[in-house]
Design a protein around this motif. Structure first.
Motif, mmCIF file in Angstrom:
data_model
loop_
_atom_site.group_PDB
_atom_site.id
_atom_site.type_symbol
_atom_site.label_atom_id
_atom_site.label_comp_id
_atom_site.label_asym_id
_atom_site.label_seq_id
_atom_site.Cartn_x
_atom_site.Cartn_y
_atom_site.Cartn_z
ATOM 1 N N VAL A 43 1.263 -1.197 -0.178
ATOM 2 C CA VAL A 43 -0.195 0.015 -0.519
ATOM 3 C C VAL A 43 0.773 1.288 0.500
ATOM 4 C CG1 VAL A 43 -2.270 -1.019 1.554
ATOM 5 C CG2 VAL A 43 0.072 0.007 2.604
ATOM 6 N N ASP A 44 2.228 1.621 0.198
ATOM 7 C CA ASP A 44 2.679 2.679 0.333
ATOM 8 C C ASP A 44 4.444 2.565 -0.132
ATOM 9 O OD1 ASP A 44 2.937 4.933 1.716
ATOM 10 O OD2 ASP A 44 4.562 4.552 2.694
ATOM 11 N N SER A 45 4.913 1.563 0.724
ATOM 12 C CA SER A 45 6.787 1.748 0.146
ATOM 13 C C SER A 45 7.471 1.238 -1.254
ATOM 14 C CB SER A 45 7.617 1.255 1.737
ATOM 15 O OG SER A 45 7.567 -0.139 1.702
ATOM 16 N N GLY A 71 8.638 6.034 -5.281
ATOM 17 C CA GLY A 71 10.180 5.977 -5.827
ATOM 18 C C GLY A 71 10.464 6.574 -4.849
ATOM 19 N N LYS A 72 10.069 6.122 -3.791
ATOM 20 C CA LYS A 72 11.304 7.032 -2.004
ATOM 21 C C LYS A 72 12.479 5.532 -1.878
ATOM 22 C CE LYS A 72 9.326 10.485 0.315
ATOM 23 N NZ LYS A 72 8.256 10.661 1.327
ATOM 24 N N THR A 73 13.379 5.805 -2.753
ATOM 25 C CA THR A 73 14.073 4.812 -1.253
ATOM 26 C C THR A 73 15.097 4.949 -0.435
ATOM 27 O OG1 THR A 73 16.132 5.336 -3.327
ATOM 28 C CG2 THR A 73 14.787 3.984 -3.799
ATOM 29 N N ILE A 122 -4.801 2.898 7.406
ATOM 30 C CA ILE A 122 -5.922 2.889 8.667
ATOM 31 C C ILE A 122 -5.031 4.997 8.461
ATOM 32 C CG2 ILE A 122 -5.893 4.165 10.398
ATOM 33 C CD1 ILE A 122 -5.282 1.618 11.521
ATOM 34 N N LYS A 123 -3.910 4.926 8.070
ATOM 35 C CA LYS A 123 -3.515 6.381 7.661
ATOM 36 C C LYS A 123 -4.682 6.772 5.838
ATOM 37 C CE LYS A 123 0.556 6.813 5.179
ATOM 38 N NZ LYS A 123 1.630 6.653 4.360
ATOM 39 N N TYR A 124 -4.109 6.428 5.263
ATOM 40 C CA TYR A 124 -4.777 6.473 3.861
ATOM 41 C C TYR A 124 -6.485 7.039 3.703
ATOM 42 C CZ TYR A 124 -0.847 5.921 0.964
ATOM 43 O OH TYR A 124 1.151 5.643 0.264
ATOM 44 N N MET A 141 -4.797 6.644 -4.717
ATOM 45 C CA MET A 141 -5.096 8.423 -3.312
ATOM 46 C C MET A 141 -3.276 8.135 -3.517
ATOM 47 S SD MET A 141 -6.390 8.492 0.144
ATOM 48 C CE MET A 141 -7.409 7.080 0.339
ATOM 49 N N LYS A 142 -2.412 6.977 -3.301
ATOM 50 C CA LYS A 142 -1.001 7.619 -3.398
ATOM 51 C C LYS A 142 -0.686 8.091 -4.606
ATOM 52 C CE LYS A 142 3.744 6.579 -1.848
ATOM 53 N NZ LYS A 142 4.531 5.390 -0.939
ATOM 54 N N ALA A 143 -0.658 7.707 -5.291
ATOM 55 C CA ALA A 143 -0.366 7.992 -6.974
ATOM 56 C C ALA A 143 -0.912 9.279 -7.652
ATOM 57 C CB ALA A 143 -0.763 6.985 -8.365
ATOM 58 N N THR A 177 2.281 18.158 -1.379
ATOM 59 C CA THR A 177 1.548 17.568 -0.565
ATOM 60 C C THR A 177 1.563 16.258 -0.816
ATOM 61 O OG1 THR A 177 0.905 17.312 -2.974
ATOM 62 C CG2 THR A 177 -0.396 18.595 -2.240
ATOM 63 N N ARG A 178 2.730 15.832 -0.764
ATOM 64 C CA ARG A 178 3.742 14.244 -0.305
ATOM 65 C C ARG A 178 3.888 14.371 1.021
ATOM 66 N NH1 ARG A 178 7.358 10.064 -4.045
ATOM 67 N NH2 ARG A 178 7.308 8.284 -2.901
ATOM 68 N N GLN A 179 3.518 14.913 1.172
ATOM 69 C CA GLN A 179 4.192 15.550 2.533
ATOM 70 C C GLN A 179 3.282 15.127 3.879
ATOM 71 O OE1 GLN A 179 6.472 19.066 4.222
ATOM 72 N NE2 GLN A 179 7.196 18.718 2.087
ATOM 73 N N LEU A 180 1.914 14.995 2.939
ATOM 74 C CA LEU A 180 0.715 14.195 3.866
ATOM 75 C C LEU A 180 0.964 12.957 3.950
ATOM 76 C CD1 LEU A 180 -2.082 16.725 2.261
ATOM 77 C CD2 LEU A 180 -1.837 16.407 4.086
ATOM 78 N N LEU A 181 1.952 12.440 3.323
ATOM 79 C CA LEU A 181 1.852 10.579 3.469
ATOM 80 C C LEU A 181 2.579 10.884 4.383
ATOM 81 C CD1 LEU A 181 2.886 9.831 -0.152
ATOM 82 C CD2 LEU A 181 0.272 9.512 1.186
ATOM 83 N N ASN A 182 2.610 11.692 5.390
ATOM 84 C CA ASN A 182 3.825 11.426 7.055
ATOM 85 C C ASN A 182 3.067 11.268 7.996
ATOM 86 O OD1 ASN A 182 6.232 10.833 5.609
ATOM 87 N ND2 ASN A 182 6.153 13.358 4.976
ATOM 88 N N PHE A 183 1.368 11.176 7.792
ATOM 89 C CA PHE A 183 0.962 11.348 8.750
ATOM 90 C C PHE A 183 1.079 10.589 9.535
ATOM 91 C CE2 PHE A 183 -3.791 10.282 10.714
ATOM 92 C CZ PHE A 183 -3.613 11.467 11.712
HETATM 93 N N1 GLY Z 1 5.659 6.994 2.111
HETATM 94 C C1 GLY Z 1 5.320 7.944 2.455
HETATM 95 C C2 GLY Z 1 6.124 9.049 0.787
HETATM 96 O O1 GLY Z 1 5.643 7.868 -0.043
HETATM 97 O O2 GLY Z 1 6.121 9.642 0.518
#
Ligand code: GLY
Length: 348
Positions: free
Chosen positions: A135-137, A141-143, A186-188, A219-221, A233-239
Motif C-alpha cells: 500500500v505504501d513503500s 519511488g522513495k528509496t 488506516i493512514k490512507y 490515493m498515493k498515485a 502535498t506528498r508530505q501529507l503521507l507522513n501522517f
Molecule cells: N511513505 C511516504 C511517501 O512515500 O511519501
C-alpha cells in the motif's frame, strides 16, 4: 485484478491480483531486454517465495542471480547497501539488465537505492510481499537506507518500472506484520477516505484486500503525480510519521514502522483534539481503529528523547518541522512548527 497507473518522472503500473507471483515473468520480461535479472530479497521471504519467482522468470527465459540478507530493519544500513552494489558488480549486471526487489519495505527501500545508484541507475521492479510495502513503500519511488543518526537519511527518488502486488502473499504474514501494514491503510483512510475508514472499521482484518490496496495506491498515485519530490502535498503521507520515526529510533527499531505510525497518528490526533483542531470523537475513533488492529497508541518514550530524535528527522527544514494534522477523518492538512512549538503541541 486491478491496475493503477503512476505518473511521475517515469510512468509505471502497479498491478494488484491474487496469484500474480506465479505469472510475474510474463509481466517482467518486457523490462528485461537482456534476459538477466538480479533478485534482492531477505532470508524470510527467500524461503517462501524466491523459488516461485525464479521459476516464472526461467519460464520466460530470464536468467537470475540472487542476493539474500537477514530480515529486518537493521539490514537497511550502509554496509548492506555496499554489499548489494558489490554483488551487482561482481555478477556483471549492466544497464540492460534488471534488479528485482522481492520483499517488504526494507528490501524495497534498500534495493531501490542500490538500483538507482549502481551504474547511475539500472531498471528495477518491486514485488512487495507485505501489506505495508503493497500500500505504501513500493509505490512512489522513495528509496533509502538508515544511518546511525536516523531513519531513511540516505536515499534518492528513483521510480521502479513496475510494481506487482500478489494479494495471496498476505496469507503467509504473521499477525504482527499484517497489523503493521494496517497502520498504513488506516493512514490512507484517515487522509482521504471516510468510506475506507468505515469499511476497515466494519470488517477489521477481513477487509477486501484487492480493493483496499488499489484505493491506497490510487490515493498515493494522485499525490505522487502532483508532488513526486515531496515538497508539498506528498508530505501529507507522513501522517503519524514524525513522532513515529522518532519512536522507532528511540527503540533501536524494536518498535516496528507500522506500530510507530499508529503511535504517531494517535499522539498527533489527540493533540489536535486538545487544541480544538478536531473533535474528541475523531481522535478517539483513530485510537480505537488502531487498537482494533492490535496496534499500539501510547507514546512510550520521554518527550525529551522523542524531541531529540525528531531533530535528526529528514523532514526537518532549518529549525522547522512540517507536521500533518487532522481536522476529521478524511481531512488532514500540513502545518509548520518550530521544534519547541511541536513539543508543546504534542506534550500531554
Ligand atoms: N511513505 C511516504 C511517501 O512515500 O511519501
Amino acid at each position: 485484478m486491478k491496475t493503477v497507473r503512476v505518473s511521475a518522472s517515469r510512468d509505471y503500473d502497479v498491478v494488484i491480483d491474487c496469484g500474480i507471483l506465479e505469472r510475474s515473468g510474463e509481466y517482467i520480461k518486457e523490462f528485461c531486454k537482456n534476459s538477466f535479472a538480479a533478485i534482492i530479497t531477505d532470508d524470510k521471504v527467500d524461503s517462501l517465495y524466491s523459488a516461485t519467482l525464479e521459476r516464472s522468470l526461467e519460464t520466460e527465459g530470464i536468467r537470475t542471480v540472487k542476493y539474500v540478507f537477514p530480515n529486518g530493519e537493521r539490514s537497511k544500513n550502509a554496509e548492506n547497501y555496499i554489499k548489494i552494489l558489490e554483488f551487482l558488480a561482481s555478477n556483471h549486471i549492466t544497464r540492460s539488465d534488471l534488479v528485482i526487489a522481492l520483499g517488504g519495505g526494507v528490501v524495497g527501500d534498500i534495493t531501490g537505492f542500490a538500483a538507482g545508484s549502481y551504474l547511475r541507475g539500472v531498471d528495477f521492479v518491486q514485488i512487495p510481499t507485505t501489506l505495508l510495502a503493497m500500500v505504501d513503500s513500493s509505490v512512489g519511488g522513495k528509496t533509502a537506507i538508515d544511518l546511525e543518526a536516523g531513519k531513511n537519511l540516505a536515499g534518492m527518488f528513483y521510480q521502479p518500472r513496475l510494481v506487482l502486488c500478489d494479494t495471496d502473499l498476505l496469507d503467509s504474514l504473521d499477525e504482527k506484520v499484517f497489523s503493521d501494514g494496517c497502520a498504513e491503510v488506516i493512514k490512507y483512510a484517515a487522509l482521504g477516505s471516510k468510506e475506507m475508514f468505515m469499511h476497515i472499521s466494519d470488517t477489521k482484518t477481513g477487509f477486501d484486500r484487492e480493493k483496499v490496496i488499489a484505493e491506497c495506491v490510487q490515493m498515493k498515485a494522485r499525490i505522487v503525480a502532483e508532488d513526486e519530490f515531496d515538497n508539498s502535498t506528498r508530505q501529507l503521507l507522513n501522517f503519524g510519521h514524525t513522532v513515529g520515526h522518532a519512536a522507532e529510533l528511540c527503540s533501536g527499531y524494536e518498535v516496528t514502522h507500522g506500530s510507530a505510525v499508529a503511535i504517531g497518528m494517535a499522539t498527533v490526533s489527540a493533540a489536535c483534539a486538545r487544541a480544538g483542531i478536531c473533535d474528541k470523537a475523531t481522535a478517539d475513533s483513530l485510537k480505537k481503529i488502531c487498537r482494533a488492529f492490535s496496534l499500539p497508541t501510547e507514546l512510550c518514550f520521554p518527550m525529551e528523547e522523542i524531541c531529540s530524535a525528531i531533530l535528526s528527522d529528514k523532514k526537518i527544514k532549518g529549525s522547522k518541522i512540517t507536521a500533518v494534522l487532522c481536522k476529521g477523518v478524511g481531512e488532514c492538512f500540513l502545518k509548520s512548527f518550530t521544534l519547541d512549538e511541536f513539543r508543546s503541541f504534542i506534550a500531554l
